[in-house]
Design an enzyme around this catalytic site. Structure first.
Site, mmCIF file in Angstrom:
data_model
loop_
_atom_site.group_PDB
_atom_site.id
_atom_site.type_symbol
_atom_site.label_atom_id
_atom_site.label_comp_id
_atom_site.label_asym_id
_atom_site.label_seq_id
_atom_site.Cartn_x
_atom_site.Cartn_y
_atom_site.Cartn_z
ATOM 1 N N HIS A 150 -43.755 21.097 -31.811
ATOM 2 C CA HIS A 150 -43.259 20.635 -30.508
ATOM 3 C C HIS A 150 -41.824 21.110 -30.270
ATOM 4 O O HIS A 150 -41.076 21.351 -31.216
ATOM 5 C CB HIS A 150 -43.405 19.112 -30.334
ATOM 6 N N GLU A 155 -45.608 18.149 -26.749
ATOM 7 C CA GLU A 155 -46.466 18.012 -27.916
ATOM 8 C C GLU A 155 -47.616 19.020 -27.844
ATOM 9 O O GLU A 155 -47.871 19.614 -26.787
ATOM 10 C CB GLU A 155 -47.039 16.586 -27.946
#
Ligand code: F6R
Length: 253
Positions: A150, A155
């Site tokens: 990330h 994410e």
């Protein structure tokens, strides 16, 4: 993609501080996008040291040194936890404040932060994007690398066209952020983050990577496929992106 492989963490911090310093001298009204986390701590410490030193009086009573003037810089904090406000020990804006803003005596009014307590976080994110456009875009974006690839709170699964938004933190990020706050239960579940498209619009990106525990993921970022599963890999075709890694992090490249 450019590479700077530094001998160790101090050399990495110094190389990144060099880049910030030369930009601040060349373009005093530059806009910087800045992360928190452990990786940039040394960069901020070194930069703040230089700023203080530049403002010391010259010997022989020749007045003050050619101090670094940061009064026209604009800073955008990369991300923030949702439902966390200023004064909360977990607040990322406060973290940057302690490490960089106050030591460098940058006026708080020059620093844009996501309001984690906003009643309308989606609107807050849209305003963040507008504020970046209003200053003419980000000149230099610093980033750390999460153990799952990330960047910010983008994410795995994040799209390259994503903008600033509310995101749910991945389990792996909650586990790795637990070390900051004394356990996984203390880590908020949601965050506000600049998006990948927002980051990709910066004129220059520095991805800072330190330590043996980042070696495997850095290899995926650099040598694996460009994929939403490894968000940092989506920065690879940016025209001016530099991976700044120490030797330990670069060991598998
Ligand atoms: C911090 C952030 C995160 C960190 C990343 C690496 O603002 O957005 O993406 O950069 O989790 O964290 P450290 O540097 O602590 O290993």
């Amino acid at each position: 993609m450019n590479f700077v492989i530094a001998a160790d963490y101090n050399a990495l911090s110094s190389a990144a501080a060099d880049r910030i310093e030369s930009l601040a001298r060349a373009k005093p009204n530059a806009a910087l996008g800045l992360p928190t986390g452990e990786t940039p701590v040394g960069v901020y410490r070194e930069f703040a040291r230089r700023v203080r030193e530049s403002r010391l009086p010259l010997p022989l009573g020749e007045g003050r040194g050619e101090g670094l003037d940061l009064s026209h810089l604009t800073i955008f904090v990369l991300d923030e936890y949702l439902d966390v406000g200023r004064g909360d020990p977990r607040c990322l804006a406060d973290w940057l404040d302690r490490d960089l803003i106050r030591p460098c005596e940058i006026a708080p009014g020059r620093v844009h932060v996501f309001d984690g307590l906003s009643a309308e976080p989606t609107l807050t994110c849209a305003e963040y994007e507008a504020a970046i456009v209003e200053v003419g875009g980000i000149d230099l974006q610093l980033l750390g690398l999460g153990p799952n690839g990330h960047v910010g709170f983008n994410e795995p699964g994040s799209r390259p066209d994503s903008r600033s938004r509310v995101v749910r933190l991945a389990a792996e990020s909650i586990a790795s952020n637990a070390r900051y706050w004394g356990g996984p239960d203390r880590v908020p579940r949601y965050g506000l983050t600049m998006g990948l498209a927002t980051l990709r619009q910066a004129r220059e990106i520095l991805l800072l990577v330190s330590g043996a525990n980042k070696a495997k993921i850095l290899r995926e970022v650099v040598e694996g496929p460009m994929t939403n599963d490894v968000p940092a890999s989506l920065l690879r075709d940016h025209p001016n992106v530099t991976v700044m890694a120490d030797r330990e992090a670069a060991a598998d490249l």
